[in-house]
Design a protein around this motif. Structure first.
Motif, PDB file in Angstrom:
ATOM      1  N   ALA A 179      12.540   0.011   7.437  1.00 26.75           N
ATOM      2  CA  ALA A 179      11.844   0.087   5.947  1.00 26.75           C
ATOM      3  C   ALA A 179      10.361  -0.122   6.266  1.00 26.75           C
ATOM      4  CB  ALA A 179      12.552  -1.236   5.186  1.00 26.75           C
ATOM      5  N   GLU A 182       9.241   3.441   7.031  1.00 28.80           N
ATOM      6  CA  GLU A 182       9.357   4.491   6.033  1.00 28.80           C
ATOM      7  C   GLU A 182       8.107   4.350   4.823  1.00 28.80           C
ATOM      8  OE1 GLU A 182      13.353   3.893   4.530  1.00 28.80           O
ATOM      9  OE2 GLU A 182      14.211   5.125   6.281  1.00 28.80           O
ATOM     10  N   THR A 183       7.927   2.902   4.609  1.00 32.14           N
ATOM     11  CA  THR A 183       6.883   2.638   3.711  1.00 32.14           C
ATOM     12  C   THR A 183       5.563   3.078   4.324  1.00 32.14           C
ATOM     13  OG1 THR A 183       8.303   1.392   2.902  1.00 32.14           O
ATOM     14  CG2 THR A 183       5.796   1.005   2.002  1.00 32.14           C
ATOM     15  N   TYR A 184       5.228   2.698   5.568  1.00 33.35           N
ATOM     16  CA  TYR A 184       3.658   2.884   6.051  1.00 33.35           C
ATOM     17  C   TYR A 184       3.617   3.968   7.007  1.00 33.35           C
ATOM     18  CZ  TYR A 184       3.648  -1.617   3.458  1.00 33.35           C
ATOM     19  OH  TYR A 184       3.844  -2.449   2.649  1.00 33.35           O
TER      20      TYR A 184
END
Length: 282
Positions: A179, A182-184
């Motif tokens: 996660a 995917e976000t950063y």
């Protein structure tokens, strides 16, 4: 404590040579210690593992060949230019047997030049991890990375870690790592190291870089920071782990740094030892 020391290494075949040199340096400078070497990998061949086994057998150590399953490997985050193996150190709690409670993780591009037991016996003070922060003359690097990642702790290098594996089994989750990536992903520079700091920085005990994770590129920085106290004589007497960060690596023809010759000497010693051993079966 007189127990055997668990050392974790995670790599692909591209780092087989430096791994063997690192293990030789570990043996040379810790001759009375018994080590359990946990070799975690996704794609090394039986012949390549046998090369490592040849050394550990010669040293009287135990080699644990932990090849991750295809199902596990397929879940591991993959970023172009960086191998999946870099995440296996963080996920060691999901890979190693439950009997393993603590490990020292070592990058293969390392020399161990003094006794490592004090690191093994380190009081983690309740933290899950211990690591060193590579700083310049000032703490500017920490400040830049705190802004980039939104963290408040030092920016820790992931090349040398003491890991409370029991805690890691509970706290480090593949879903959290995925996660975060995917976000950063757009802001990650060194993905596994950034993730280590972003997700787990508050659970890391800082250890002195000059002793436990000496960046071989920064000899003059260390000297400047200590008003020349940490000269080469201090390093050879006090530093335990030399880390050949960045490029070129000391085994590359273009390398001609302060500590290149030391690595090449250990490599030469290793070659002489291997020449006296029975050939590894193909």
């Amino acid at each position: 404590m007189a127990d055997e020391i668990n050392v974790l290494v995670t790599l692909n075949a591209g780092y087989l040579l430096p791994l063997k040199v690192m293990l030789w340096s570990l043996r040379t400078n810790n001759p009375t210690e018994k080590f359990n070497i946990w070799l975690v990998h996704a794609s090394m061949t039986p012949a390549q593992v046998a090369e490592v086994q040849q050394l550990t057998t010669q040293f009287g150590w135990q080699l644990h060949n932990e090849q991750v399953t295809t199902a596990f490997k397929d879940q591991t985050p993959l970023i172009e230019r960086y191998p999946q193996e870099m995440y296996f150190r963080l996920l060691c709690g999901q890979i190693l047997p439950t009997t393993v409670k603590r490990v020292i993780y070592l990058d293969p591009d390392i020399l161990v030049i003094n006794a490592i037991r004090p690191l093994w016996e380190l009081d983690l003070q309740g933290k899950m991890l211990a690591a060193a922060a590579h700083r310049g003359v000032t703490k500017l690097v920490d400040n830049v990375n705190q802004l980039r990642l939104g963290t408040t702790t030092s920016y820790f290098n992931s090349g040398v870690l003491v890991i409370d594996v029991a805690q890691a089994r509970d706290k480090i989750k593949l879903a959290d790592i995925t996660a975060a990536i995917e976000t950063y992903s757009a802001t990650l520079i060194l993905p596994d190291q950034d993730i280590l700091n972003f997700l787990y920085g508050n659970d890391i005990l800082e250890i002195p870089e000059e002793i436990w994770n000496y960046d071989t590129r920064k000899y003059l920085v260390y000297q400047t920071r200590t008003l020349t106290e940490h000269d080469i004589h201090w390093v050879m007497a006090q530093t335990v782990i030399l880390h050949y960060c960045g490029t070129p690596k000391p085994w590359d023809a273009k390398s001609d740094g302060k500590f290149t010759g030391l690595f090449l000497n250990y490599q030469q010693q290793l070659n002489r030892l291997v020449a006296t051993l029975a050939p590894v079966a193909e």
